[in-house]
Design an enzyme around this catalytic site. Structure first.
Site, PDB file in Angstrom:
ATOM      1  N   GLY A 132      36.737  25.699 -18.145  1.00 30.84           N
ATOM      2  CA  GLY A 132      37.591  26.700 -18.248  1.00 30.84           C
ATOM      3  C   GLY A 132      38.576  26.416 -18.040  1.00 30.84           C
ATOM      4  O   GLY A 132      38.527  25.697 -16.979  1.00 30.84           O
ATOM      5  N   CYS A 133      40.065  26.879 -18.214  1.00 31.22           N
ATOM      6  CA  CYS A 133      41.061  26.357 -17.603  1.00 31.22           C
ATOM      7  C   CYS A 133      41.048  27.885 -16.073  1.00 31.22           C
ATOM      8  O   CYS A 133      40.068  27.845 -15.698  1.00 31.22           O
ATOM      9  CB  CYS A 133      42.403  27.509 -18.170  1.00 31.22           C
ATOM     10  N   VAL A 134      42.762  26.543 -15.708  1.00 31.67           N
ATOM     11  CA  VAL A 134      42.815  26.921 -13.418  1.00 31.67           C
ATOM     12  C   VAL A 134      43.611  27.775 -13.836  1.00 31.67           C
ATOM     13  O   VAL A 134      44.300  27.660 -14.704  1.00 31.67           O
ATOM     14  CB  VAL A 134      43.417  26.048 -13.450  1.00 31.67           C
ATOM     15  N   THR A 189      38.688  31.736 -12.394  1.00 32.21           N
ATOM     16  CA  THR A 189      37.856  30.127 -13.381  1.00 32.21           C
ATOM     17  C   THR A 189      37.617  29.857 -12.573  1.00 32.21           C
ATOM     18  O   THR A 189      36.027  28.368 -13.135  1.00 32.21           O
ATOM     19  CB  THR A 189      39.448  29.131 -13.344  1.00 32.21           C
TER      20      THR A 189
END
Lengths: 105, 409
Positions: free
Chosen positions: A103-105, B198
């Protein structure tokens, strides 16, 4: 870490069912993983995606995003969702024997 | 004279101009900063504009005021970077050579990447709040809105400041309560991620916050198109969400200059070493802030921490020494949670946001992953810190490298 026999081979999978060791991957393994993801038969369209993902991963060291599959791999996003319904990035990565996309940040 | 050229005068570029002018011998070095916009925007302030807390003047000041007098400031569009020739070409065909280049061209919204998003509903009942103009338009709309379905949709990751969409919803919950119409407003957060954020631990806590505030979470929604006629967004796999007011966070991309110059990836972000901040393709090109392809947050705090690292690395590289400083992905964000409170998160590449006290272990005054008035105060105070200390490259009492002290696992 669960180990299972897939296509006549002992294979280690992580908690999310992704291959731990990328060298365990083969076309036969891919076929079995695809069936588990609800894809009965891998068609030419599926293989195009899988092969691009594997080649891109080998080159860049990262699992390609949907956008990259579209822009660099030439797979329209709509088509990708038709080929790998419900979460194509994750599904295709698993079938291609790659790690779970970050997952991206 | 040797030449250092900085492209972009946002948070990252401005801090670098200040730091490098303090550290380089200006008898030997000419520093030039190039940007096509004379106005510097305090981007964290955009969030407050739709709710009338800040106006445009609170978030905009002349760029030149924050660039040291010793730095040449060229106000121009850059046509092309030619890294193999060590030069950049300006719009008027002027050519500027460099010994070192710092690319700080940021990221921006590209709503046209999503089918139908900029159609008939754009700026009618579809708005964004990541630009000054967009935030002001939304403020005007909200002032007279009687209520209905408000949907906040993140189109795709990565986005600038990944907590801002949540903060917008928390503030909306508070603001509509103040207006006495909260019961007439249905709030939803529609995101491609599996949860609110995230990182797992923070995501769990923020999911609970959404729940507590009666904000509906629609996860794993990858928007394919907007149907403006029928006011609904449609995902690639055919899911639909209806709205009366759509607040979109469109696709974020790097500058088109990067694409023209053939230096970017599919989102026009520049492949960059995640620790040294050197471009992967060119030894004398360094990249900072949103312009990189690093797996860190696209946020001002990140640019600020990177600036400390980049300054050291650049000075060592100029001296012919190996670069020692390693960026660890450190990010630090206040999360406005409404009703005069806020949260704070502090994390890096390897350590997700954890609870605890910050910056003084055990003392604070800020609390990590906990809702307090002090955190809200910190967020509001930060605007002053930004204009008066941070942009000028002054030392702040927060280390570039993340500290585990004061954090609980």
């Amino acid at each position: 870490m669960p180990t299972r026999e897939i296509a006549g081979k002992q294979v280690s999978l992580d908690d999310d069912g992704f291959l731990v060791d990328a060298t365990d991957w083969s076309k036969e393994v891919a076929q079995v993983l695809a069936q588990e993801e609800g894809i009965a038969d891998l068609t030419e369209g599926h293989w195009k995606v899988i092969e691009f993902m594997r080649a891109d991963f080998a080159e860049k060291g990262a699992v390609p995003t949907i956008r990259r599959l579209n822009k660099v791999g030439g797979v329209p996003t709509k088509e990708l969702y038709e080929l790998f319904p419900n979460g194509p990035a994750k599904k295709a990565a698993r079938i291609a024997g790659l790690a779970k996309p970050q997952g991206c940040v | 004279m040797k030449k250092l050229v900085i492209l972009g005068g946002g948070t990252a570029g401005t801090i670098m101009a200040n730091k490098m002018s303090q550290h380089l011998n200006l008898d030997q070095w000419q520093i030039t900063l190039i940007d096509n916009d004379p106005v510097h925007y305090y981007q964290p302030g955009y969030l407050f504009i739709p709710f009338g807390i800040y106006g445009r003047n609170d978030v905009a000041k002349p760029k030149r005021d924050f660039i040291p007098p010793s730095v040449e400031f060229i106000l121009s569009k850059v046509e092309m970077i030619e890294p193999d020739q060590n030069r950049v070409k300006l719009e008027d065909n002027r050519v500027i050579g460099y010994d070192y280049l710092i690319v700080a061209t940021g990221s921006h919204l590209t709503p046209e990447e999503t089918e139908g998003l900029t159609g008939p509903g754009w700026n009618k009942n579809i708005f964004e709040f990541y630009t000054g103009e967009g935030a002001c338009r939304l403020q005007k709309f909200l002032k007279h809105w009687a209520g209905g379905k408000l949907v906040v949709n993140v189109v795709e990751m990565p986005i600038k400041c990944p907590v801002a969409p949540l903060e917008f919803l928390f503030l909306a919950d508070w603001w509509f309560t103040e207006q006495g119409i909260r019961d007439k407003v249905d709030l939803s957060f529609v995101t491609p991620l599996p949860g609110a954020f995230t990182k797992p631990k923070a995501s769990q806590i923020l999911d609970n916050f959404l729940d507590k505030k009666n904000i509906h979470l629609v996860p794993e929604f990858n928007i394919g198109s907007v149907d403006s006629e029928n006011n609904k967004i449609v995902s690639y796999d055919g899911k639909q969400v209806e709205y009366d007011l759509l607040v979109t966070v469109p696709t974020n991309m790097g500058s088109s200059l990067i694409e023209r110059s053939g230096m970017g990836d599919e989102l026009n972000f520049i492949p960059t070493d995640k620790h040294t901040l050197q471009s992967k393709a060119h030894e004398n090109v360094f990249v900072i802030g949103d312009a990189t392809d690093l797996p860190s947050s696209k946020a001002g705090s990140v640019a600020h921490f990177q600036a400390d690292i980049l300054t050291e690395n650049l000075l060592r590289h100029i001296e012919g020494l190996p670069m020692l400083e390693r960026f660890d992905g450190h990010a630090n964000c206040f999360i406005e949670s409404g009703f005069g409170k806020g949260l704070l998160i502090d994390f890096n590449y390897d350590v997700e946001p954890l609870p605890g006290k910050f910056p003084l272990p055990g003392i604070g005054p800020f609390s990590l992953l906990e809702e307090t008035q002090m955190n809200h105060f910190g967020k509001m105070m930060f605007r002053w810190v930004y204009w008066n200390l941070l942009l000028k490259g002054a030392e702040l009492p927060i280390e570039a490298e993340m500290n585990m002290a004061g954090k609980r696992r």
